[in-house]
Design a protein around this motif. Structure first.
Motif, PDB file in Angstrom:
ATOM      1  N   THR A   1     -10.577   2.830   2.281  1.00 47.11           N
ATOM      2  CA  THR A   1     -10.099   1.553   2.809  1.00 47.11           C
ATOM      3  C   THR A   1     -11.311   0.723   3.186  1.00 47.11           C
TER       4      THR A   1
ATOM      5  N   SER B   1      -7.362  -1.106  -0.185  1.00 43.15           N
ATOM      6  CA  SER B   1      -7.314   0.351  -0.296  1.00 43.15           C
ATOM      7  C   SER B   1      -7.210   0.782  -1.746  1.00 43.15           C
TER       8      SER B   1
ATOM      9  N   ASP C   1       0.875  -1.172   0.000  1.00 42.11           N
ATOM     10  CA  ASP C   1       0.000   0.000   0.000  1.00 42.11           C
ATOM     11  C   ASP C   1       0.911   1.219   0.000  1.00 42.11           C
TER      12      ASP C   1
END
Length: 142
Positions: free
Chosen positions: A99, A115, A37
Motif C-alpha cells: 500500500t 494498493s 480494494d
C-alpha cells in the motif's frame, strides 16, 4: 458434496464471528476505509501515534482482515498480508501486497491509498485448488 458445502459455510461463519468478537473496538476507530480494494468498506485499527496497523471490513467477496507488517507511513511503501472467508468460492482467501498512501491536501479525505498484491482463493467451488489473482486497488480514509 452437500456436507462439504455446509461444513465450509459453517466454518466461514464461525471464523467471521470469532475475528469480529476479537476486534470489539471496531466502531471506536476515528477513520473509515472506503474504496475499490479487497476491503471495500472497513475500519482501520490505529496505534497510539494514530497510524494504521490493520484494517478489517467488508470485501467484494466476503469479509477480510488486513494486517500491516509495520504501521502505515505516508508516501512510503507499506507491506501487508490479509485473510478472510470468501462467499464466491465458499472458502477462504489469503494474500499479500503493498500500500502506498498519498496525502490529499484541500480535500475532505485524509489519504489516498494505492494498493496492489496477489490473493489466492480456494474453496468448494474451486475444487480445493488454489486460484491466484493479482489485485490493484484504490481507497480513501475519512
Amino acid at each position: 458434496m452437500k456436507k462439504v458445502l455446509l461444513l465450509m459455510l459453517v466454518l466461514s461463519v464461525m471464523a467471521v464471528c470469532a475475528f469480529s468478537a476479537e476486534e470489539a473496538n471496531v466502531g471506536e476507530s476515528k477513520l473509515t476505509w472506503a474504496g475499490w480494494d479487497t476491503i471495500v468498506y472497513g475500519w482501520p485499527k490505529l496505534n497510539e501515534a494514530g497510524q494504521i496497523t490493520s484494517v478489517q471490513g467488508i470485501s467484494i467477496l466476503g469479509y477480510t482482515w488486513r494486517s500491516y507488517f509495520n504501521p502505515v507511513e505516508p508516501e512510503k511503501v507499506n507491506f501487508y498480508w490479509e485473510v478472510g472467508p470468501n462467499a464466491l468460492v465458499l472458502g477462504l482467501n489469503a494474500g499479500a501486497g503493498i500500500t502506498y498512501p498519498l496525502p490529499m491536501k484541500d480535500s475532505r479525505f485524509d489519504y489516498l491509498y494505492l494498493s496492489g498484491g496477489l490473493n489466492v482463493f480456494w474453496g468448494v467451488l474451486t475444487a480445493i485448488i488454489p486460484i491466484p489473482a493479482p489485485w490493484i486497488g484504490v481507497t480513501v480514509t475519512f
